[in-house]
Design a protein around this motif. Structure first.
Motif, PDB file in Angstrom:
ATOM      1  N   ALA A 123       8.408  -4.595   2.386  1.00 49.88           N
ATOM      2  CA  ALA A 123       8.299  -3.197   2.647  1.00 49.88           C
ATOM      3  C   ALA A 123       8.392  -3.312   4.297  1.00 49.88           C
ATOM      4  O   ALA A 123       7.659  -3.892   5.049  1.00 49.88           O
ATOM      5  N   ASP A 164       8.327  -0.724   8.373  1.00 50.71           N
ATOM      6  CA  ASP A 164       7.756   0.392   8.714  1.00 50.71           C
ATOM      7  C   ASP A 164       8.027   1.597   8.297  1.00 50.71           C
ATOM      8  O   ASP A 164       7.656   2.832   8.121  1.00 50.71           O
ATOM      9  N   ALA A 186       7.042   2.899   4.697  1.00 51.48           N
ATOM     10  CA  ALA A 186       6.016   3.328   4.872  1.00 51.48           C
ATOM     11  C   ALA A 186       5.876   4.622   5.298  1.00 51.48           C
ATOM     12  O   ALA A 186       5.218   5.654   4.936  1.00 51.48           O
ATOM     13  N   ARG A 187       6.762   4.903   6.272  1.00 53.66           N
ATOM     14  CA  ARG A 187       6.626   6.414   6.584  1.00 53.66           C
ATOM     15  C   ARG A 187       7.445   7.298   6.001  1.00 53.66           C
ATOM     16  O   ARG A 187       7.208   8.590   6.047  1.00 53.66           O
ATOM     17  N   ARG A 201      -1.814  -4.107   5.950  1.00 49.45           N
ATOM     18  CA  ARG A 201      -2.032  -2.810   6.512  1.00 49.45           C
ATOM     19  C   ARG A 201      -1.418  -1.812   5.432  1.00 49.45           C
ATOM     20  O   ARG A 201      -1.575  -0.432   5.630  1.00 49.45           O
ATOM     21  N   ASP A 202      -0.645  -2.072   4.445  1.00 50.77           N
ATOM     22  CA  ASP A 202      -0.207  -1.089   3.531  1.00 50.77           C
ATOM     23  C   ASP A 202      -0.778  -1.488   2.226  1.00 50.77           C
ATOM     24  O   ASP A 202      -0.771  -2.593   1.489  1.00 50.77           O
ATOM     25  N   GLU A 203      -1.559  -0.451   1.670  1.00 51.73           N
ATOM     26  CA  GLU A 203      -2.370  -0.697   0.660  1.00 51.73           C
ATOM     27  C   GLU A 203      -1.662  -0.884  -0.715  1.00 51.73           C
ATOM     28  O   GLU A 203      -2.109  -1.469  -1.602  1.00 51.73           O
ATOM     29  N   THR A 231       0.829  -3.204  -0.559  1.00 52.43           N
ATOM     30  CA  THR A 231       1.845  -4.315  -0.741  1.00 52.43           C
ATOM     31  C   THR A 231       1.439  -5.246  -1.947  1.00 52.43           C
ATOM     32  O   THR A 231       0.098  -5.454  -2.280  1.00 52.43           O
ATOM     33  N   ARG A 273       6.481  -3.607  -2.508  1.00 49.86           N
ATOM     34  CA  ARG A 273       5.460  -2.581  -2.726  1.00 49.86           C
ATOM     35  C   ARG A 273       5.386  -2.248  -4.147  1.00 49.86           C
ATOM     36  O   ARG A 273       6.453  -2.128  -4.777  1.00 49.86           O
ATOM     37  N   VAL A 279       6.112   6.604  -1.651  1.00 47.76           N
ATOM     38  CA  VAL A 279       5.933   6.642  -0.198  1.00 47.76           C
ATOM     39  C   VAL A 279       5.605   8.175   0.193  1.00 47.76           C
ATOM     40  O   VAL A 279       6.023   9.059  -0.470  1.00 47.76           O
TER      41      VAL A 279
END
Length: 1014
Positions: free
Chosen positions: A23, A25, A28-29, A747-749, A751, A774, A794
Motif C-alpha cells: 500500500a 500513500d 491510502a488517500r 500507520r495504516d490500520e 496493513t 492491505r 479506501v
C-alpha cells in the motif's frame, strides 16, 4: 464490517473498496478529484460481508445425491445449552445426566475402567434426578413460544439398559421438587424482575410528582408494555415491572410414577404471585408468595399512589396439601403483616422457620403447622445483615462482616493545605473534616436458639477474625464456614467447623487455612469437598478438589487431586467418589482421605472443531478443550467417526486451532495460551493408529485466515498482530521465522501480510515468502483455483461530500506457484466480495440499497472480471429482492439464498416493522456467457448463513435452536432439488463427503454424520 471511526451512514453513497498490496500513500488517500471514476452504491446493511463457503469453484461429483428421508445419525439430539451434569451412584453403577449425551447408565464395578452400558436422550435442560426402586425421574426445563415448561421423564433402569417410560409436562420453570415413594411434588413459577419505576416519557407531565428529566432526542420506540391514553388525554407513564412481582403465577403439581414406570400428572394448582421461598414434602408443602395486586388502571396514567389503584405487595404463607385423589390442593394461608419478603423457609417437623425482610432489617420467625392452619409463634429481629446463614438442628447460624471507617487527622507534612479535608466526601449528611481510611473486614458468627419455637433467643457469638464470610454449610452438630482474606501476600481461604449444639456457646471445632480461593462444595457423610484451582504455565486453568475429613466432629485437611474439568455434581458410593463434569466422569478412591487416588475416568464427549477424511475408512478429528486448552488430533474409523473411541490421540498444542489435511499429512495451526503466539504443527497420519509429530514452525501471532495450496500454507495476518506492547506501553515488533515488521506498517490500520509456509519437508516447515498488502480483515478472502482474492477499501471522501465515501477493491494474487505468489494490481469493484467463480480473475460481488420511504432492502449481484479495465470489468449484474445471505459458486453456476423482510409502510409514514413478513428463496444463476441468467427459483421457509458444495450436493446452514443443514441435490446443477434437512447442533464447520456419507464437526456433539447414498 470494521470501520472504526469511519462508520457508514444511511443516505450516503458507499463505494466499493479494495485490497492494495504494498500500500502506498496514494492508495491510502484514494483518488481525489475522480468522483465519477468509482463504482457507487448505497450503504450496506450492518451485516455487509457474506461468507462464501464452497468458493473453490469446482463441484465435487463424488458420491450420489441424497434422497428424502435420510436422517442424522450418531450423537444425541437435545435442546440443551448449558454444560452441566447430574450424578447418582449405587453399588457398581452410576447414572449420569449430561447436557450433550443424555442419560447414561455407567458400570463402575471396576473404577479403573468405567464404561457406558446404555444411554437415552432426554429433552430439555436437566435440573434434577430422583431415584426410585428400578427407575429414575429426570426433571428438565425447556422453552417454546408459549413460555417455560418443566418436564418429568421417567426412565426404567435395567441391568444394562435404559428405557424412557413416559413424560409429563408442567407449566413454568422448575423451582424445586421433592420425592417420597412414587410421588413427586414440583413447584414451578415465573414472573418479572426489576425495580418499580415510573417516568413520563411522552412529556404529558411528570408522574407521581416526579421531576421529568432532561434527555436527548431519541428515535420513537415502543415500550414492551405498549402505551395507553390516560384520563387527562396524556400518555401513561412508562413502567418497569416490579421486583418479584407483576402478574406472576406459580404452579404446584404432583406427579405419580406407576408400577410400570409411566408418570402421570395427578393435578396442578396455580398460585397467584411470585414464589419467594418454599419448604417441601411430597404430601405437604409451604410456600412464601408475594402478590403485587395489579390493577389495570395503573397502566392508564393514574397516580400510582392512589390507594384505590395501588396497594403495597402482600407476602403470604400458603400451605399445599394432598387432596383425596392425590392432586395438590390449596390449604391454609397466612398474610405476614409488615413483611416485605422471605429469604428462606426451613421445616423441622411441625415447626416452620422463616427468614424475613422487614422495615427493621431481617428477622427470624417461627410458625406452628401441627393443625390445618399456619399459626405464628415468635419472631426475633436479627442484628447486622447476614452475609450467609444456615439452619442446623435447633440453631440458626448466620455470619456478618464489618468494615471499619475511621477519620484521620490533617497531615501537616503531606497535606499542609488540607486538600484531603476539602475533598474528603460526605459522611451521612455532614461533610467530613478529615480523610477517611477503611480497615477490616472482620467477621462474626451469631447463633439463635430455636429449640423452643415459641421463644426464640439470641445465643452466643463467635469472632471469626479478619476476612469476609463467604458461605455457611450445615454439617453434623453445627456448620462449616468459609472465610476469605487478601493481603500483600495474596488471597487465602480459612475453613472452620463450628459446634453449635449449645447455641449459647458456639465453639470452633477445627480450622484450616489454604492459599488462594476455595469454594465449599457438598458434605458427603464425613467428607467435605472444597473446589479451587490454579493456572499452569501454558495459561490453562487446572481445577483442584481438596478433601476435608469431618469424622468424629473434627475438621482435618486431607489430600487433594486435580480435576480435569469443572465439577458440576458429586456423588458417593462407599469410598468411591464420583465427580461429574460436562465432558467426563472421574472416579476417586477416598478410602484414605489423606491420599485420595484417581482410579478411572470416562469421557462423555470431546469438542470436535474440525474433521477431515484420510481415506474411505479413516478420518481425523481436531478436538479442543476450552477449559484445559488441549488441542488434539484423534483418528477415527468411518463411518462411526466416534472421537470418544479414537484409533490414536496426539496432543499438538493448546488454545484455538485449525486443521488442514493433505493425506497422509495433517497441518494444525494452534495458539499457545501461555504466550499468545501460534505454531504450525505437521502430523504424519500414514498409520492412523500411530500418529507421529513431525516438524513445526513458530509464528508471532495466530493468523486471521489460513489456506492450504499444494505444499504451502498461505497465512493472512493483520500487521497489528505482529507487534506487542510491553508494560511500559512501548510497542515493538514481534519476531518469528518471517522476521520483524517495520513500525511504519502500523500507520495504516489495514496493513496485512501474506506469509507462505513451505511444507515440502514435513520435518522442517520453513518461511518461504512474505507479501505486504492491505486487507479489510472484516471481510473474507477467498481461494479459488490458482487465485487468492483479498478484499479491502479506501476512503475517497472529498471536501464537498456530505457523507464519507469509500471505494471497495479486490486484489487477485496468483498462487499457481504457491511458494512464489504474485500480486496483481488492485481493482475497484461494485460492492463487497461474496464468492469466487473458479474461473481465472472472475469473482462475484454484491452491493445493497435501503429505501427509506418503503423500508425495503434491495441488492445487486455483479459478475466481475478483475483482469479487465474499470469500465469493462462488470460483465453482468442481477438485481435481487432482499439480502443475499449466501452466495456459493460451483460448476459454472452460482446459488444465492436471499431473505426479504418486505418493508411495509404504515399510514403515519415510516416502516411498520412489526407487520413485516420475511420471505426466503434459493436462486440459481448461470455463469456461462457472462449473463447471470436465472435458471432456478425455489421458495424456502427460512434463510441461511453459509453455503457449501460437496459430494454433488449443495449444503445450506440455517438458523434455529440447534441449527440444520438443508441439502439440495446438484445432479442437475442448474436446478437444485431439495432432498432433506439434517439437524446439526453447534456452529459446525465444513461438510466432508466420503463413501456416500456427509460428516460435520459438531462441537460438543462430536462428529455428526448422515447418509447420502440411501
Amino acid at each position: 464490517m470494521k470501520f472504526d471511526g469511519r462508520m457508514l451512514a444511511l443516505g450516503g453513497a458507499v463505494i466499493a473498496a479494495s485490497l492494495l498490496a504494498g500500500a502506498t500513500d496514494a492508495d491510502a488517500r484514494g483518488r481525489r478529484g475522480r468522483r465519477n471514476a468509482h463504482f457507487k452504491s448505497q450503504p450496506a446493511p450492518a451485516r455487509s460481508r457474506t461468507p462464501a463457503l464452497g468458493a473453490d469453484g469446482a463441484a465435487d461429483s463424488s458420491g450420489a445425491g441424497p434422497v428424502a428421508g435420510s436422517a442424522l445419525e450418531g450423537s444425541f439430539r437435545q435442546e440443551v445449552i448449558d454444560g452441566g451434569a447430574l450424578l447418582a451412584m449405587g453399588p457398581g453403577r452410576a447414572l449420569l445426566l449430561n447436557s450433550y449425551r443424555g442419560l447414561s447408565l455407567v458400570d463402575t464395578s471396576d473404577p479403573s475402567a468405567p464404561r457406558v452400558l446404555a444411554s437415552v436422550a432426554v429433552d430439555g435442560t436437566g435440573q434434577r434426578m430422583f431415584l426410585g426402586t428400578d427407575e429414575v425421574a429426570v426433571l428438565s426445563v425447556e422453552w417454546d413460544e408459549s413460555g417455560a415448561h418443566t418436564l418429568v421423564t421417567s426412565v426404567a433402569i435395567g441391568t444394562s439398559s435404559l428405557t424412557v417410560a413416559g413424560t409429563v409436562t408442567v407449566d413454568g420453570w422448575l423451582t424445586d421438587a421433592v420425592r417420597e415413594g412414587d410421588d413427586l411434588l414440583l413447584v414451578s413459577g415465573g414472573g418479572w424482575y426489576g425495580p418499580m419505576m415510573y417516568a413520563d416519557m411522552a412529556g404529558a407531565g411528570p408522574a407521581n410528582g416526579m421531576t421529568e428529566p432532561k434527555r436527548r432526542r431519541q428515535p420513537a420506540r415502543r415500550s414492551h408494555l405498549g402505551r395507553a391514553k390516560s384520563a387527562n388525554g396524556g400518555v401513561a407513564p412508562d413502567m418497569m415491572i416490579p421486583w418479584y412481582g407483576g402478574d406472576a403465577t406459580s404452579h404446584v403439581a404432583r406427579v405419580r410414577i406407576a408400577a410400570d414406570g409411566a408418570p402421570s400428572l395427578l393435578g396442578t394448582i396455580d398460585v397467584k404471585g411470585s414464589l419467594l421461598a418454599h419448604a417441601l414434602r411430597a404430601t405437604d408443602a409451604v410456600l412464601a408468595v408475594q402478590d403485587w395486586n395489579w390493577d389495570p388502571r395503573m397502566m392508564g396514567g393514574n397516580d400510582p399512589s392512589d390507594s384505590t389503584v395501588w396497594t403495597p405487595p402482600v407476602v403470604s404463607l400458603l400451605r399445599v396439601a394432598d387432596g383425596a385423589n392425590g392432586a395438590p390442593v390449596a390449604g391454609a394461608t397466612l398474610d405476614l403483616t409488615g413483611v416485605s419478603g422471605v429469604s428462606a423457609l426451613d421445616r423441622d417437623g411441625d415447626t416452620l422457620r422463616a427468614v424475613e425482610w422487614t422495615e427493621a432489617g431481617q428477622s427470624l420467625a417461627t410458625f406452628d403447622l401441627s393443625g390445618g392452619a399456619i399459626a405464628a409463634e415468635d419472631s426475633l429481629t436479627l442484628g447486622d445483615w447476614p452475609y450467609a446463614f444456615a439452619f442446623s438442628g435447633g440453631a440458626f447460624v448466620y455470619g456478618t462482616t464489618e468494615w471499619t471507617h475511621e477519620d484521620l487527622p490533617k497531615d501537616p507534612v503531606f497535606d499542609p493545605d488540607g486538600v484531603a479535608d476539602a475533598f474528603g466526601g460526605m459522611s451521612n449528611t455532614t461533610k467530613r473534616t478529615s480523610p477517611e481510611v477503611v480497615t477490616g473486614p472482620d467477621s462474626t458468627l451469631h447463633v439463635v436458639d430455636l429449640r423452643d419455637p415459641s421463644s426464640l433467643v439470641n445465643g452466643g457469638t463467635l469472632s471469626l477474625g479478619s476476612g469476609w464470610i463467604g458461605g455457611i454449610t450445615p454439617a453434623p452438630g453445627g456448620v462449616v464456614t468459609a472465610m476469605y482474606g487478601y493481603d500483600e501476600t495474596g488471597s487465602s481461604t480459612t475453613i472452620a467447623r463450628i459446634d453449635s449444639s449449645d447455641p449459647a456457646a458456639p465453639a470452633i471445632a477445627g480450622s484450616l487455612t489454604n492459599d488462594g480461593y476455595l469454594s465449599p462444595g457438598p458434605v458427603l457423610g464425613d467428607l467435605l469437598l472444597l473446589n479451587g484451582g490454579e493456572t499452569d504455565e501454558s495459561g490453562s486453568f487446572l481445577p483442584t478438589t481438596q478433601l476435608v475429613d469431618l469424622a468424629n466432629g473434627g475438621l482435618v485437611k486431607g489430600g487433594a487431586f486435580d480435576s480435569p474439568s469443572w465439577t458440576s455434581d458429586v456423588a458417593r458410593d462407599g469410598n468411591l467418589l464420583g465427580l461429574a463434569a460436562y465432558d467426563r466422569l472421574t472416579l476417586v478412591d477416598v478410602t484414605n482421605v489423606a491420599a485420595p487416588a484417581v482410579r478411572g475416568e470416562l469421557r462423555l464427549l470431546v469438542n470436535v472443531s474440525g474433521f477431515a477424511a484420510l481415506d474411505a475408512t479413516t478420518g481425523a478429528a481436531l478436538t479442543t478443550d476450552y477449559l484445559g486448552g488441549d488441542v488434539e488430533i484423534r483418528t477415527v474409523s468411518l463411518p462411526s467417526a466416534d472421537a470418544l473411541t479414537p484409533l490414536d490421540v496426539l496432543k499438538v498444542g493448546t488454545g484455538d486451532a485449525q486443521m488442514y489435511a493433505a493425506a497422509p499429512y495433517l497441518y494444525v495451526v494452534a495458539t499457545d495460551w501461555r504466550t499468545g503466539r501460534s505454531t504450525v504443527h505437521v502430523v504424519d497420519a500414514s498409520d492412523p493408529s500411530n500418529l507421529v509429530a513431525r516438524g513445526s514452525l513458530d509464528l508471532a501471532s495466530y493468523p486471521g485466515q489460513v489456506f492450504l495450496k499444494g505444499e504451502a500454507l498461505l497465512l493472512l495476518r493483520e500487521a497489528y498482530t505482529l507487534f506487542e506492547t510491553n508494560d511500559a506501553g512501548k510497542t515493538k515488533s514481534s519476531s518469528d521465522a518471517f522476521g520483524r515488521c517495520p513500525k511504519s506498517w502500523l500507520r495504516d490500520e489495514f496493513t496485512a501480510v501474506l506469509d507462505v509456509v513451505d511444507l515440502s519437508d514435513p520435518d522442517r516447515p520453513t518461511a518461504a515468502e512474505r507479501l505486504r498488502m492491505r486487507w479489510d480483515f472484516a471481510g473474507q478472502a477467498l481461494l479459488a483455483g490458482d487465485s487468492l482474492y483479498v478484499p479491502s477499501y479506501v476512503d475517497v471522501t472529498e471536501a464537498d461530500d456530505e457523507w464519507q465515501q469509500y471505494a471497495y477493491q479486490i486484489r487477485e494474487i496468483d498462487v499457481s506457484d504457491p511458494l512464489d505468489p504474485r500480486a496483481n494490481a488492485a481493482a475497484e469493484v461494485p460492492g463487497t466480495l461474496v464468492a469466487a467463480t473458479g474461473d481465472a480473475h472472475r469473482v462475484l460481488t454484491a452491493d445493497y440499497a435501503w429505501d427509506e420511504a418503503t423500508g425495503r432492502t434491495t441488492s445487486t449481484l455483479h459478475l466481475v472480471d478483475l483482469s479487465l479495465g474499470w469500465r469493462e470489468r462488470v460483465l453482468a449484474s442481477r438485481e435481487l429482492s432482499g439480502y443475499p445471505e449466501t452466495v456459493t459458486a460451483s460448476g459454472g453456476f452460482v446459488h444465492v439464498t436471499t431473505q426479504d423482510w418486505g418493508g411495509i409502510v404504515s399510514s403515519a409514514g415510516g416502516v411498520a416493522g412489526n407487520d413485516v413478513t420475511a420471505t426466503a428463496q434459493l436462486l440459481t444463476f448461470d455463469l456461462a456467457g457472462a449473463s447471470l441468467s436465472l435458471t432456478s427459483e425455489i421458495d424456502r421457509e427460512r434463510g441461511a448463513w453459509a453455503g457449501q458444495v460437496a459430494g454433488g450436493c449443495l449444503f445450506l446452514r440455517t438458523w434455529g435452536w440447534t441449527g440444520a443443514l438443508d441439502v439440495y441435490s446438484l445432479v442437475s446443477p442448474a436446478a437444485p432439488r431439495f432432498v432433506a434437512s439434517q439437524d446439526v447442533a453447534g456452529v459446525a464447520g465444513d461438510v466432508t463427503v466420503v463413501g456416500g456419507r456427509g460428516y460435520v464437526p459438531a462441537g460438543l456433539y462430536g462428529v455428526a454424520s448422515f447418509d447420502l447414498a440411501k
